[in-house]
Design a protein around this motif. Structure first.
Motif, short mmCIF file in Angstrom:
data_model
loop_
_atom_site.label_atom_id
_atom_site.label_comp_id
_atom_site.label_asym_id
_atom_site.label_seq_id
_atom_site.Cartn_x
_atom_site.Cartn_y
_atom_site.Cartn_z
N LEU A 101 1.05 -1.18 0.09
CA LEU A 101 -0.04 0.00 -0.07
C LEU A 101 0.84 1.26 0.00
N LEU A 102 0.79 2.00 -1.19
CA LEU A 102 1.49 3.19 -1.20
C LEU A 102 0.51 4.35 -0.87
N CYS A 103 1.18 5.51 -0.19
CA CYS A 103 0.27 6.74 0.14
C CYS A 103 1.23 7.83 -0.79
N ASN A 104 0.20 8.33 -1.60
CA ASN A 104 1.05 9.41 -2.68
C ASN A 104 0.89 10.58 -1.77
N ALA A 105 1.85 11.13 -1.08
CA ALA A 105 1.88 12.47 -0.23
C ALA A 105 2.85 13.14 -0.90
N ASP A 106 3.06 13.20 -2.54
CA ASP A 106 3.99 13.90 -3.14
C ASP A 106 3.51 15.34 -3.28
N GLU A 107 2.24 15.69 -2.95
CA GLU A 107 1.45 16.98 -3.22
C GLU A 107 2.65 18.21 -3.56
N MET A 108 2.91 18.34 -5.04
CA MET A 108 3.49 19.31 -5.62
C MET A 108 2.75 20.06 -6.44
N GLU A 109 1.42 19.89 -6.70
CA GLU A 109 0.56 20.54 -7.47
C GLU A 109 0.51 22.16 -6.99
N PRO A 110 0.96 23.11 -7.87
CA PRO A 110 0.91 24.52 -7.24
C PRO A 110 -0.28 24.98 -6.55
N ASN A 111 -0.33 25.65 -5.60
CA ASN A 111 -1.51 25.99 -4.92
C ASN A 111 -2.26 25.06 -4.16
N THR A 112 -1.68 24.07 -3.90
CA THR A 112 -2.31 22.88 -3.16
C THR A 112 -1.41 22.70 -1.96
N TRP A 113 -1.98 22.35 -0.58
CA TRP A 113 -1.24 22.44 0.71
C TRP A 113 -2.37 21.81 1.67
N LYS A 114 -3.25 20.84 1.09
CA LYS A 114 -4.34 20.25 2.04
C LYS A 114 -3.50 19.08 2.85
N ASP A 115 -3.03 18.12 1.93
CA ASP A 115 -2.35 16.90 2.62
C ASP A 115 -1.16 17.40 3.66
#
Length: 450
Positions: A101-115
């Protein structure tokens, strides 16, 4: 976005005066007012790990999968694929007992900081969500693939994992159930493309972060060739509440008319009065999010346009604020909901300069695997730079629209290029005159006959 503004704010406007509680805010009701992390003792006092205990002691693996499928939970990373359906793609063959099970916590979308909010302040919620999900998937090992710049999140997640291990909530024979699950934090080197699940898998294996051809899909051949499921942080954080409170309750969170179930972390940034993140029901109108929660534009600024969910979503006009915030509602006005973290563009911003900045980012982050993306995005940057300097040609705008078509869905190896050109196409559609203003004066005159 500073730490203070990434906190869940409870009283920004009339629509947000209702206190967060377990029944209406499953993701955020445990947040502390001081913004400090909720560690194990406090988390368990707030009903933490109760859903995990229920899943391990009272539910069969197939029952967990079916409950999540019936809830209508969809991926919260931007694609919106049904989570239970994705889980159901994992092979049923018991002989294939090595699964990940892998959690995608890479959150590099500009203007995104929810995770980031969830991982920094509620790390145990993610750990519990992964524990339940791993039980459903029969996965014996999990990895949180974390954006390298999220230093505080890495520290807090590692501490939460150690606390859970010490309490018998991770490791061997968890809570006497006979189920084993190990969890690790893996920090990446900082590439946007790692948000694509197969590029993430390649990076985790120590390879270059290129997307893989599909099929085979990760559910059959994933990390190290074994069955693998990749889910987003916010997606996994929804699982404990669904297991603990049931399907009907979860569906009841959404507003009437929404085809997406549950609640969602949404936000607004830009020159709004109260930039931030709020947990809101799917189906809320964009206008309510913009005016009642974000407080509208700051004094002296006017809303020119907005993006509903990250830099890879198309621009919308102020009149589109009547749209409901769910995938189908935003699709009706011509773009995607994406991550649900909106950007307000004010009337002082030149769209050519804004798009040049965006396309520079997307061009730099291309993995270079396929020609349309590798060559098309830098081409768009070259044209936009010329238009920004008022040195463009009469053909430049048509060329940009051709690139939007050539790099669109189905034309490239992965979704990177289609996401990169979606805002470009919408900007030309709504603000063509600003692009035309970038054509050099001598190029505007018609060519004289010889």
């Amino acid at each position: 976005m500073t730490r203070s503004t990434t906190k869940m704010l409870a009283s920004l406007g009339p629509a947000n005066r209702v206190a967060r509680n377990e029944e209406t805010h499953p993701l955020t009701w445990r947040l502390r007012d001081d913004g400090q992390p909720v560690w194990l003792d406090e988390y368990q006092q707030k009903n933490g790990y109760a859903a995990a205990r229920k899943a391990l002691a009272e539910m069969a693996q197939a029952d967990i999968v079916q409950t999540v499928k019936d809830s209508g939970l969809k991926g919260r990373g931007g694609a919106g694929f049904p989570t239970g359906v994705k889980w159901g793609l994992m092979p049923a063959d018991e002989a294939q007992n090595i699964r990940y099970l892998l959690c995608n916590a890479d959150e590099m979308e500009p203007n995104t900081w929810k995770d980031r909010l969830l991982m920094e302040q509620l790390p145990h919620l993610l750990v519990e969500g992964m524990l339940i999900s791993a039980r459903a998937l029969k996965a014996y090992r999990g990895y949180i693939f974390l954006r390298g710049e999220y230093v505080d999140a890495a520290h807090n997640l590692n501490r939460a994992i150690e606390e859970a291990k010490a309490a018998g909530l991770l490791g061997k024979n968890i809570l006497g159930s006979g189920f084993d699950f190990e969890l690790f934090v893996h920090t990446g080197a900082g590439r946007y493309i790692c948000g694509e699940e197969t590029a993430l898998i390649n990076s985790l294996e120590g390879r270059r972060a290129n997307p893989r051809a599909k099929p085979p899909f990760p559910a059959a051949v994933g990390v190290w060739g074994k069955p693998t499921c990749v889910n987003n942080v916010e997606t996994l954080c929804n699982v404990p509440a669904i297991i603990g409170n049931g399907v009907d309750w979860y569906k009841g969170l959404a507003r009437p008319g929404s085809e997406d179930m549950g609640s969602k972390l949404m936000g607004f940034s830009g020159k709004v009065k109260h930039p931030g993140i709020w947990e809101l029901p799917f189906g809320i109108s964009a206008r309510e999010l913009f005016e009642d929660y974000a407080g509208g534009m700051r004094d002296g600024y006017r809303l020119k346009c907005w993006q509903p969910g990250g830099a890879g979503t198309g621009f919308l006009l102020p009149e589109h604020l009547e749209a409901q915030m769910y995938a189908g509602g935003i699709a009706k006005v011509g773009t995607r909901m994406g991550t649900g973290l909106a950007l307000a563009v004010d009337d002082t911003i030149n769209m050519v300069s804004l798009l040049r900045n965006m396309e520079e980012f997307f061009a730099r982050e291309s993995c270079g695997w396929c020609t349309p993306c590798r060559d098309g995005l830098p081409w768009s940057v070259k044209i936009l730079r010329a238009l920004e300097r008022v040195q463009g040609s009469r053909q430049d705008i048509d060329t940009l629209l051709q690139l939007v078509d050539f790099l669109g869905p189905g034309r490239t190896f992965c979704a990177h290029a289609p996401g990169a050109v979606e805002p470009l196409g919408s900007a030309v559609k709504y603000f063509r005159h600003e692009f035309e203003a970038g054509v050099a004066q001598e190029a505007r005159a018609p060519t004289q006959p010889a």
